[in-house]
Design an enzyme around this catalytic site. Sequence first.
Site, PDB file in Angstrom:
ATOM      1  N   HIS A 126       1.216 -10.293  14.399  1.00 32.46           N
ATOM      2  CA  HIS A 126       1.266 -11.126  13.474  1.00 32.46           C
ATOM      3  C   HIS A 126       0.534 -12.168  13.627  1.00 32.46           C
ATOM      4  O   HIS A 126       0.332 -13.236  12.617  1.00 32.46           O
ATOM      5  CB  HIS A 126       2.709 -11.879  13.649  1.00 32.46           C
ATOM      6  N   HIS A 165       8.802  -4.863  12.553  1.00 32.11           N
ATOM      7  CA  HIS A 165       8.120  -5.852  11.624  1.00 32.11           C
ATOM      8  C   HIS A 165       6.754  -5.669  11.032  1.00 32.11           C
ATOM      9  O   HIS A 165       6.038  -4.890  11.686  1.00 32.11           O
ATOM     10  CB  HIS A 165       7.888  -7.195  12.282  1.00 32.11           C
ATOM     11  N   ASP A 244      11.007  -2.282  18.694  1.00 30.90           N
ATOM     12  CA  ASP A 244      12.360  -2.843  18.071  1.00 30.90           C
ATOM     13  C   ASP A 244      12.967  -2.301  17.051  1.00 30.90           C
ATOM     14  O   ASP A 244      13.832  -2.822  16.238  1.00 30.90           O
ATOM     15  CB  ASP A 244      11.821  -4.392  17.914  1.00 30.90           C
TER      16      ASP A 244
END
Length: 307
Positions: A126, A165, A244
């Site tokens: 990120h 993500h 995740d």
Amino acid sequence: MPTGYYTHPAFQLHEMGHFHPECPERLQAIEDHLISHGLDGLLDRRDAPAATEEQIERVHRPDYVSQLASVSPASGYHAIDPDTTMNCHTLTAATHAAGAAVAATDAVMAGELENAFCCVRPPGHHAEPDRAMGFCFYNNVAIAARHALAAHGLERVAVIDFDVHHGNGTEAAFRNDPQVLMCSFFQHPFYPYSGTEHIASNMSNIPLPAYTNGMAVREVVETIWLPRLNEFRPQMLFISAGFDAHREDDLGQMGLVEQDYAWITERLMEVARVHAKGRIVSCLEGGYNLSALGRSVLAHLKVLMEG
């Protein structure tokens, strides 16, 4: 040749407060699974060095690197955003996390290692060129991929991101770069709410709805990722290995299990054997259910160790 395993004591010292999911216990859970399944002694364990400023600044702006150093606290915490916090050890840990990915790249390129897994934290995908966010400070995989191009003269590298993500920082680092192909799937709509608009031609972003299971993900890999990767012919593969998307992980709502991560790893190794002399560097990203994380990394590593 063995599989390398890079880690460092500093990774246990970085923490963002009680009950934060990105916690030091994540790495201990991985170590426990390696020991209990007898893999610990079969890996080529190496201490992660610190990345240099030059290596970091191939991805991150110099003013961002300076600003991050200036807000590093001598004690207590400094909040970057509601989810991302520095303590006095964070910058050291982040520098060694990036250094692990760079050192692994060097060792794999030199033929010392067949491939490598960087068991690092903080994660990186990120982190944008000028912004820390989402638990991330330096973009470990992006720094390693840029190092492979700049220091080793490779012409084409691929970044594969299977975290739940979207890897917005990695996309920002490589958007429209013809030397890099990025393939990812991610839950959508979901944090960081990116990756679905104005997609560059070198990005293969596959947004998937919540509760997508492993069979659907395998179809994405078979029908979209693999054709793009084989057409691109990467000379090295870098994996943002987030776990995740596991069905037991409460930070996402996808339905993968350990066998899915093993299967994805097998497919990526096939691409690496055909086009990249087997060269793969994998870096830990997410994964917050400790048991599921340990089991998933174990499955990933077992396949990497098969060479």
